[in-house]
Design an enzyme around this catalytic site. Structure first.
Site, short mmCIF file in Angstrom:
data_model
loop_
_atom_site.label_atom_id
_atom_site.label_comp_id
_atom_site.label_asym_id
_atom_site.label_seq_id
_atom_site.Cartn_x
_atom_site.Cartn_y
_atom_site.Cartn_z
N CYS A 33 34.07 37.93 39.78
CA CYS A 33 35.06 37.48 38.79
C CYS A 33 34.31 36.58 37.81
O CYS A 33 33.08 36.66 37.72
CB CYS A 33 36.26 36.79 39.46
SG CYS A 33 35.89 35.30 40.39
C1 RB5 Z 1 39.68 34.72 34.75
O1 RB5 Z 1 40.92 35.11 35.24
C2 RB5 Z 1 38.97 33.83 35.77
O2 RB5 Z 1 39.81 32.80 36.15
C3 RB5 Z 1 38.57 34.62 36.99
O3 RB5 Z 1 37.75 35.66 36.61
C4 RB5 Z 1 37.80 33.84 38.04
O4 RB5 Z 1 36.75 33.14 37.49
C5 RB5 Z 1 38.62 33.04 38.95
O5 RB5 Z 1 38.12 32.38 39.86
#
Ligand code: RB5
Length: 155
Positions: A70
């Site tokens: 993420c």
């Molecule tokens: C974007 O939604 C961001 O919050 C996600 O990719 C991640 O970093 C969350 O922990």
């Protein structure tokens, strides 16, 4: 020793790096199978859905490991750790990746695409595939304690 069965997943922030790492895993002889839970190029699924599904595969043993991406790697790891029996970490350096397996028997590695570059990510994943927890090691008793706390057996 059988090859790793790896589940990969990402949210939109991690999509591009996940694609890079999926291709790396698919071309690696140490990997038996790669299951991609998305998202795809236009996907907007929020990271908790992806992380929970991936962790479910690890928990029910249909996968050995999950590699999640993420923006930071944090939300993926936090979510995966909510699934019973799953130990997930966010790690962006070789020593932490190594210890996550050898000390903590973590089955899930979460990376942050906004934190780490693709070349370092590829190197860490390459090294990760060579790591295997030793259930006969001194770390095993500590990992068992995590499980006791998780199941309430320590109370
Ligand atoms: C974007 O939604 C961001 O919050 C996600 O990719 C991640 O970093 C969350 O922990």
């Amino acid at each position: 020793m059988n090859g790793w069965r790896v589940v990969v997943g990402a949210d939109d922030a991690g999509y591009e790096l996940k694609e890079t790492l999926r291709k790396l895993l698919e071309s690696d002889a140490r990997v038996e199978s790669v299951t991609d839970l998305g998202v795809d190029a236009s996907g907007t699924t929020a990271y908790p859905h992806i992380a929970a599904e991936a962790a479910g595969h690890v928990a029910d043993k249909s996968a050995d490991r999950a590699l999640l991406v993420c923006g930071t790697g944090l939300g993926m790891a936090i979510t995966a750790n909510k699934v019973e029996g799953v130990r997930a970490v966010t790690a962006h350096d070789a020593y932490s990746v190594e210890r996550s397996v050898l000390s903590n028997d973590a089955q899930v590695l979460a990376l942050g695409a906004r934190v780490i570059g693709p070349e370092l990510a590829k190197k860490l994943v390459d090294e990760w595939l060579d790591l295997r927890f030793d259930p006969g090691s001194a770390s095993a008793a500590k990992v068992a304690l995590i499980r006791e706390i998780e199941t309430g057996a320590s109370k």
